[in-house]
Design an enzyme around this catalytic site. Sequence first.
Site, short mmCIF file in Angstrom:
data_model
loop_
_atom_site.label_atom_id
_atom_site.label_comp_id
_atom_site.label_asym_id
_atom_site.label_seq_id
_atom_site.Cartn_x
_atom_site.Cartn_y
_atom_site.Cartn_z
N HIS A 77 38.88 47.25 44.31
CA HIS A 77 40.01 47.36 45.24
C HIS A 77 39.60 47.04 46.67
O HIS A 77 40.34 46.38 47.40
CB HIS A 77 40.66 48.74 45.15
N HIS A 234 49.31 44.95 40.17
CA HIS A 234 47.98 45.55 40.25
C HIS A 234 46.94 44.69 39.52
O HIS A 234 45.78 44.62 39.96
CB HIS A 234 47.94 46.98 39.73
N ASP A 238 43.49 43.36 41.12
CA ASP A 238 42.16 43.47 40.50
C ASP A 238 41.50 42.09 40.36
O ASP A 238 40.30 41.94 40.61
CB ASP A 238 42.27 44.09 39.11
N HIS A 261 39.34 43.46 33.64
CA HIS A 261 38.06 43.33 34.36
C HIS A 261 37.01 42.56 33.57
O HIS A 261 36.30 41.73 34.13
CB HIS A 261 37.51 44.70 34.72
ZN LIG Z 1 42.44 48.26 39.80
#
Ligand SMILES: [Zn+2]
Length: 303
Positions: A77, A234, A238, A261
């Site tokens: 973040h 979001h 990311d 991720h």
């Molecule tokens: Zn995140």
Amino acid sequence: MDYQHTIASPVAINGIGLHTGVTVSVRLCPAPANTDIVFRRMDLEGFAIEAHSGHVARVSYATSLMRKGVLISTTEHLLSALAGLNVDNVSVELDNLELPILDGSALPFVKLIAKAGLRRQRARRTYMKLLRPVEVVEGAKRLAIYPSETFEITYKILFPHPLIGEQTLTFVPNPANYEAEIAPARTFGFLEEVEMLRKNGLIRGGSLENAVVLTRDAVLNPQGLRFPDEFCRHKVLDLIGDLALLGRPVLGHVVAERAGHAMHAQLVSRLLQERKAWTGVTEAETRVKSATQRPSELAASFS
Ligand SMILES: [Zn+2]
């Protein structure tokens, strides 16, 4: 912005880590040109870990960096806020192993960077300009990047949940729309996974103050969502943070379908390996090239 930027003055913020639940202080300090983003563990004599793909350690529920056994966790973040605001060089000092989660979004970091102000540096910024597509596929999950004159993201998510379902967002980031449309989007999780995550030593600092929590058919947070598609936004947040681990901004169109991720990190390391898929350019070179390649568009802009 053609030149590299750092922050104009040091700024600090405190909070707790999402996964560890421990209190941490973070201080952002100006850094010289061409140093990129460097994390320093001040509780370990300033041990430095560069925010670079080669240091990516764990990427299941957050992006963590590790060097010589020293960990810095949940970096995405802050990295997203720095990349979103075009900050190239900064030293990030922290006194524990995990960055603070704050409100679960990148907005508090954006406000912190705005408080510090930006300072232009003498060195040119170089971009990674895609020459051919690079793709990572894993079953129904896909993450690809295609040649493009600008940095653009198309992100599609699909969760079998009445409040999410299928969401797609196409976004061409600049500092203003990043701050307004992406930075406020919070991290999210499912109530039925909370116990499993806690058992695995994760989300010890998690609460409704720093995450959107979903039950089977509703949002648990009393204030509800910040955007109807906050979840997809979001994911874009990311992705922007994870791409910062390339060490330079990218000129290409990123297309993500149900990624996360781990796939973001895979794409970054693939890109760094496939040296023929891209070239390093300054923004000025890009402008000259597009001007010679597209004379009709140039003429139109002068009419
Ligand atoms: Zn995140």
